[in-house]
Scaffold this motif. Structure first.
Motif, short mmCIF file in Angstrom:
data_model
loop_
_atom_site.label_atom_id
_atom_site.label_comp_id
_atom_site.label_asym_id
_atom_site.label_seq_id
_atom_site.Cartn_x
_atom_site.Cartn_y
_atom_site.Cartn_z
N GLY A 214 -12.87 -19.51 -0.14
CA GLY A 214 -13.78 -18.61 -0.71
C GLY A 214 -12.83 -17.27 -1.31
O GLY A 214 -11.83 -17.67 -1.91
N GLU A 215 -13.30 -16.01 -1.16
CA GLU A 215 -12.62 -14.94 -1.66
C GLU A 215 -12.60 -13.77 -0.92
O GLU A 215 -13.48 -13.61 -0.15
CB GLU A 215 -12.87 -14.57 -3.13
N ILE A 216 -11.76 -12.76 -1.13
CA ILE A 216 -11.85 -11.61 -0.39
C ILE A 216 -11.97 -10.33 -1.62
O ILE A 216 -11.11 -10.53 -2.68
CB ILE A 216 -10.58 -11.19 0.46
N ILE A 217 -12.92 -9.47 -1.21
CA ILE A 217 -12.77 -8.32 -2.14
C ILE A 217 -12.55 -7.11 -1.52
O ILE A 217 -13.30 -6.71 -0.34
CB ILE A 217 -14.35 -8.32 -2.77
N GLU A 218 -11.99 -6.46 -2.03
CA GLU A 218 -11.41 -4.84 -1.56
C GLU A 218 -11.76 -3.95 -2.51
O GLU A 218 -11.63 -4.04 -3.88
CB GLU A 218 -9.96 -4.94 -1.40
N ARG A 219 -12.40 -2.96 -2.02
CA ARG A 219 -12.77 -1.69 -2.90
C ARG A 219 -12.37 -0.45 -2.14
O ARG A 219 -12.41 -0.16 -0.97
CB ARG A 219 -14.28 -1.67 -3.14
N GLU A 220 -11.90 0.24 -3.20
CA GLU A 220 -11.44 1.96 -2.79
C GLU A 220 -11.99 2.52 -3.93
O GLU A 220 -11.70 2.47 -5.19
CB GLU A 220 -10.06 2.05 -2.49
N GLN A 221 -12.07 3.99 -3.56
CA GLN A 221 -12.52 4.85 -4.73
C GLN A 221 -11.02 5.51 -5.44
O GLN A 221 -11.29 5.36 -6.55
CB GLN A 221 -13.39 6.10 -4.13
N LYS A 222 -10.46 5.46 -4.81
CA LYS A 222 -9.01 5.67 -5.20
C LYS A 222 -7.54 5.20 -4.39
O LYS A 222 -7.95 5.12 -3.31
CB LYS A 222 -8.71 7.47 -5.38
N LYS A 223 -6.85 4.67 -5.14
CA LYS A 223 -5.70 4.02 -4.47
C LYS A 223 -4.30 4.34 -5.17
O LYS A 223 -4.39 4.33 -6.50
CB LYS A 223 -5.78 2.50 -4.65
N ASP A 224 -3.39 4.65 -4.51
CA ASP A 224 -1.94 4.88 -5.04
C ASP A 224 -1.22 3.67 -4.63
O ASP A 224 -1.19 3.04 -3.59
CB ASP A 224 -1.47 6.02 -4.26
N THR A 225 -0.52 3.30 -5.74
CA THR A 225 0.19 1.98 -5.42
C THR A 225 1.62 2.00 -6.44
O THR A 225 1.53 2.70 -7.23
CB THR A 225 -0.65 0.82 -5.82
N LEU A 226 2.34 0.87 -6.51
CA LEU A 226 3.54 0.56 -7.30
C LEU A 226 3.09 -0.73 -7.89
O LEU A 226 2.51 -1.60 -7.38
CB LEU A 226 4.68 0.42 -6.33
N PHE A 227 3.72 -0.61 -9.19
CA PHE A 227 3.60 -2.15 -10.03
C PHE A 227 5.15 -2.05 -10.54
O PHE A 227 5.92 -1.16 -10.52
CB PHE A 227 2.66 -1.88 -11.25
#
Length: 356
Positions: A214-227
């Protein structure tokens, strides 16, 4: 060992070049600041920034114009030697024309080495400062916006933005896809991506992770991250190649090739100019000596007129072929080196005629 003749000509060669720089550069800066003073006052630009900008402007344009400065200065002082019959005196004393040319070649070598060091050490920083100031205070709106940008940032990941604004490091409709071979493992989407202080802020964040069952879906209005990618390299601006050292530029081009950038010619043009411009010092020196060492009817004015025509022709060819290479698939090496090759042929015939 340098003879008296070598020292005499070499001193005049380098002295005339330095004098022309000292005389012309302040005029160039004055004209430029007079053109921009209205915008500077309207934007209330701090005096310190203006001074640094003018220094960057001087270094930036000196790098491109130094072959013309060298050419005109060599024409001027060699014409003066010819008018004073000093050239005839040198050659009548048993000095061959090739021997007469030697101090000029030594001087051109000194200028060439200086130009290479200058372009490697000072020009990248000056170019960055000059273009950033232009973008911040002189350009209307964000004329560096880019749309529908797709990049392969490494062997496993692709990114996409529908619109990117380099001036404020904003992107819209951001997508990152991570693959394992040909299998998609996860996909990140955000309505907006903004970069600040090494942090990427994603607005309207959504991550879809694909599993075997299957699959997992994550949602957030605002997210800080690194790329792992640099947002400036997402869509390089036209001048980014100018701000890098030669080593950095080679690495940058290699990275852009891996990312699938289809417009690499603009970076290759900058790369090849790093060597073609200094080498032109030799070509222009030989042409200047060949043209101005012969006393002509009309005197020094005629020699300078010929020199200006040759200089303008060089600038015209350089701009035309450079633009063609940047906007098409035309070979960038040929485009950058064609003016040098063309004038090298001209120099060969002129110097052969002057020996007679």
């Amino acid at each position: 060992m340098l003879s008296i003749l070598d020292k005499y000509i070499l001193k005049r060669y380098l002295g005339a070049f330095a004098l022309l720089l000292v005389l012309f550069l302040p005029i160039m800066v004055t004209v430029h600041i007079a053109e921009k003073v209205g915008k500077i006052i309207a934007k209330d630009v701090p005096a310190g920034e203006v001074i640094i900008y003018l220094l960057d402007f001087t270094i930036y344009f000196s790098n491109f114009l130094f072959p013309l400065f060298l050419f005109i200065s060599t024409m001027f002082f060699t014409s003066k030697l010819a008018m004073n019959t000093e050239v005839i005196a040198f050659l009548s004393s048993g000095v061959s024309f090739n021997r007469f040319l030697r101090p000029y070649i030594i001087g051109a070598t000194i200028v060439c080495v200086f130009a290479l060091i200058f372009s490697a050490v000072f020009v990248p920083n000056a170019s960055s400062g000059f273009n950033e100031f232009q973008s911040k205070y002189f350009r209307r709106g964000d004329d560096k916006n880019t749309t529908n940008v797709f990049r392969q940032i490494n062997d496993n990941e692709n990114i996409y933005v529908s619109n990117y604004q380099p001036s404020n490091k904003n992107g819209f409709d951001f997508t990152l896809e991570h693959f394992d071979g040909i299998d998609l493992k996860y996909k990140i989407y955000a309505q907006r991506i903004k970069f600040k202080d090494s942090i990427y802020t994603l607005t309207g964040y959504k991550k879809r992770t694909i599993l075997e069952n299957g699959e997992i879906i994550e949602r957030e209005q605002k997210k800080d991250t690194l790329f792992s990618f640099d947002i400036d390299e997402l869509t390089p601006t036209d001048y980014i190649a100018e701000t890098k050292t030669f080593t950095e530029l080679n690495k940058f081009i290699e990275l852009e090739e891996k990312r699938g950038n289809s417009n690499l010619n603009i970076y290759y043009v900058e790369k090849y100019k790093r060597t073609s411009i200094p080498v032109s010092a030799f070509i222009f020196t030989i042409i200047a000596v060949a043209v101005s060492s012969v006393k002509k009817r009309g005197g020094m004015g005629m020699n300078l007129a010929i020199g200006i025509v040759i200089a303008m022709t060089y600038v015209f060819l350089d701009k035309v072929f450079g633009t063609i290479a940047e906007k098409s698939t035309f070979n960038p090496w040929i485009a950058v080196w064609f003016p040098n090759i063309f004038f090298a042929v001209v120099a060969f015939f002129l110097i052969r005629n002057a020996r007679r």
